[in-house]
Enzyme design. Structure first.
Site: not given
Length: 361
Positions: A155-157
Site C-alpha cells: 500500500g502507499c501509506y
C-alpha cells in the site's frame, strides 16, 4: 534483452493501472500485450486517456475468467489493479495458467490470515498462497522477488511509513510500544471513482483526517514493522496510524513520532545521528534519497517519480524522534514501485525504465 517481456494489465484504466501503462510504455525490455477494463471494453486506451493518442492505442478487453485465462497464457507477467476480494480469486487463475503476478490489492500482503480477515472483513479463498507471496518492497525483499510467482505490491501509506521506520527498527534504535504515524495523501489515493466525497468542490481547500480508527493499512504497517524488528510472527508491534486527505492530485507525506531506545540514548541521540543512520542504511538504494542536514521531505519534489525522500530530527525537550518521508502515492507508492519490483523479478537493473519519469518544474 533479445526478447521483450510480455506484460498485461488487468484494470488498466484506474489511476494505478494507467500509471503502470505510462511506466511500461517506455520500458526498453517490455511489450504491453493486453489491457483490460470493466467499464470501457472495446474502446482504445487512448480514448479514455487522450494524452496517449498515437502512443498507446491498444483496445481494452474484458476480464471474465475466460479472458483472464487467455491473457495469462499470452503473458510473462500480469499486473492486477483490482479491488481486494477480487484479486484473491483472479490471481490463482493467472498463476495456474503460466504467468507471474504483481497484485495491487491487499489480498496477498499479509502472512497472518487472521489479520487479513480482521482488516478486510473477508474470507480469503486461497490462504495457502500467502506464505509464497512476497511483499513488493525491493529495498527489503529483492532477493525473494527474484523467484516469486506472486508479488504483493505494498500500500502507499505502508511504503511511506516503512521506508522511514526500517533503519531504526532493524537496528533496535527506537521503542516499539509507541509508534505514531500521521500521513497525508493526494486525492488519487482514493482511486478513480465518482464518490461525492472526492468531487472537486468537496476536496478543494479542504484537509481532513479519515479512517482514524481501524484503517486497514494500520495492520499492514504493523505486521511489516514486526518483521523488520525481527519478529517472525508479525504480531509484536501495533502502530497508531491516522491518514489524512489533502487537496492535491498526487503525493504523500508521513510524519512519524517515536521514542529512542535505551541503546540509542546511551550513544547520545542527535538529529545528525538520525541522518547518519538513514545515510548508512540506504547508501546503496537508488530510489531512497536521504536529504542532507535539516532539509525535510516535500511532495513537490517526488511527484511523477519512483523516489522517496526521508530525513529525521530529534527533539530533546520531549525526547522524541521525528521521522519524515515523502513520495508520489501513484509512483513509489504504487505503480512505479511495481515496475521496480518487476525489474527485480526478471533480473533487470532496478532503475530500468524509471529514471526518466521525474517531472520538471
Amino acid at each position: 534483452m533479445d526478447k521483450k517481456i510480455k506484460v498485461s494489465i488487468i484494470g488498466s484504466t484506474g489511476y494505478v493501472g494507467a500509471e503502470v501503462v505510462h511506466g511500461f510504455l517506455f520500458h526498453p525490455d517490455v511489450k504491453i500485450a493486453h489491457l483490460t477494463s470493466q467499464s470501457f471494453i472495446g474502446q482504445k486506451f487512448s480514448d479514455i486517456y487522450p494524452v496517449y493518442r498515437g502512443i498507446c492505442d491498444i483496445e481494452l478487453e474484458g476480464s471474465s475468467e475466460e479472458d483472464i485465462v487467455r491473457i495469462a497464457k499470452d503473458s510473462d507477467l500480469v499486473i492486477t489493479a483490482l479491488p481486494h476480494g477480487v484479486s484473491s480469486k483472479m490471481v490463482p487463475v493467472i498463476v495456474e495458467n503460466g504467468a507471474r503476478v504483481i497484485d495491487h490489492s491487499g489480498d496477498f500482503r499479509y502472512k497472518n490470515i487472521e489479520t487479513y480477515t480482521k482488516s478486510y472483513k473477508l474470507d480469503h479463498p486461497h490462504p495457502e498462497l500467502l506464505k509464497d507471496a512476497v511483499y513488493g518492497l525491493p529495498e527489503f525483499y529483492r532477493d525473494q522477488l527474484k523467484t516469486t510467482k506472486i508479488t504483493a505490491n505494498p500500500g502507499c501509506y505502508p511504503t511511506c511509513s516503512l521506508v522511514a521506520l526500517a533503519p531504526f527498527l532493524k537496528k533496535g534504535l527506537i521503542k516499539t510500544d509507541m509508534i505514531i504515524i500521521d500521513a497525508t495523501s493526494g486525492v488519487t489515493g482514493a482511486g478513480r471513482k465518482s464518490d461525492l466525497a472526492y468531487a472537486y468542490c468537496e476536496v478543494d481547500e479542504a484537509f481532513k483526517p479519515y479512517g482514524a480508527v481501524g484503517h486497514r493499512h494500520t495492520t499492514e504497517i504493523s505486521e511489516q514493522c514486526s518483521f523488520l524488528a525481527g519478529d517472525e510472527t508479525g504480531k509484536s508491534i501495533n502502530v497508531t496510524f491516522t491518514p489524512h486527505l489533502a487537496p492535491f492530485k498526487r503525493g504523500m507525506v508521513a510524519s512519524i513520532y517515536v521514542k529512542p531506545s535505551d541503546a540509542f540514548k546511551a550513544e547520545g541521540v542527535t538529529s545528525e545521528k538520525i541522518n547518519e543512520v538513514y545515510s548508512d542504511f540506504y547508501k546503496d538504494e537508488q530510489f531512497v534519497r536521504v536529504l542532507p542536514g535539516k532539509n525535510l521531505p516535500d511532495v513537490k519534489f517526488v511527484n511523477g517519480s519512483n523516489y522517496i525522500d526521508v530525513n529525521g530530527m530529534y527533539d530533546p525537550d520531549t525526547d522524541m524522534i521525528k521521522l519524515f518521508s515523502a513520495q508520489d502515492n501513484l509512483g513509489k507508492g504504487a505503480a512505479l514501485q511495481a515496475i521496480q519490483a518487476f525489474n527485480a523479478m526478471f533480473g533487470l537493473e532496478e532503475g530500468t525504465g524509471l529514471t526518466n519519469l521525474v517531472r520538471g518544474v
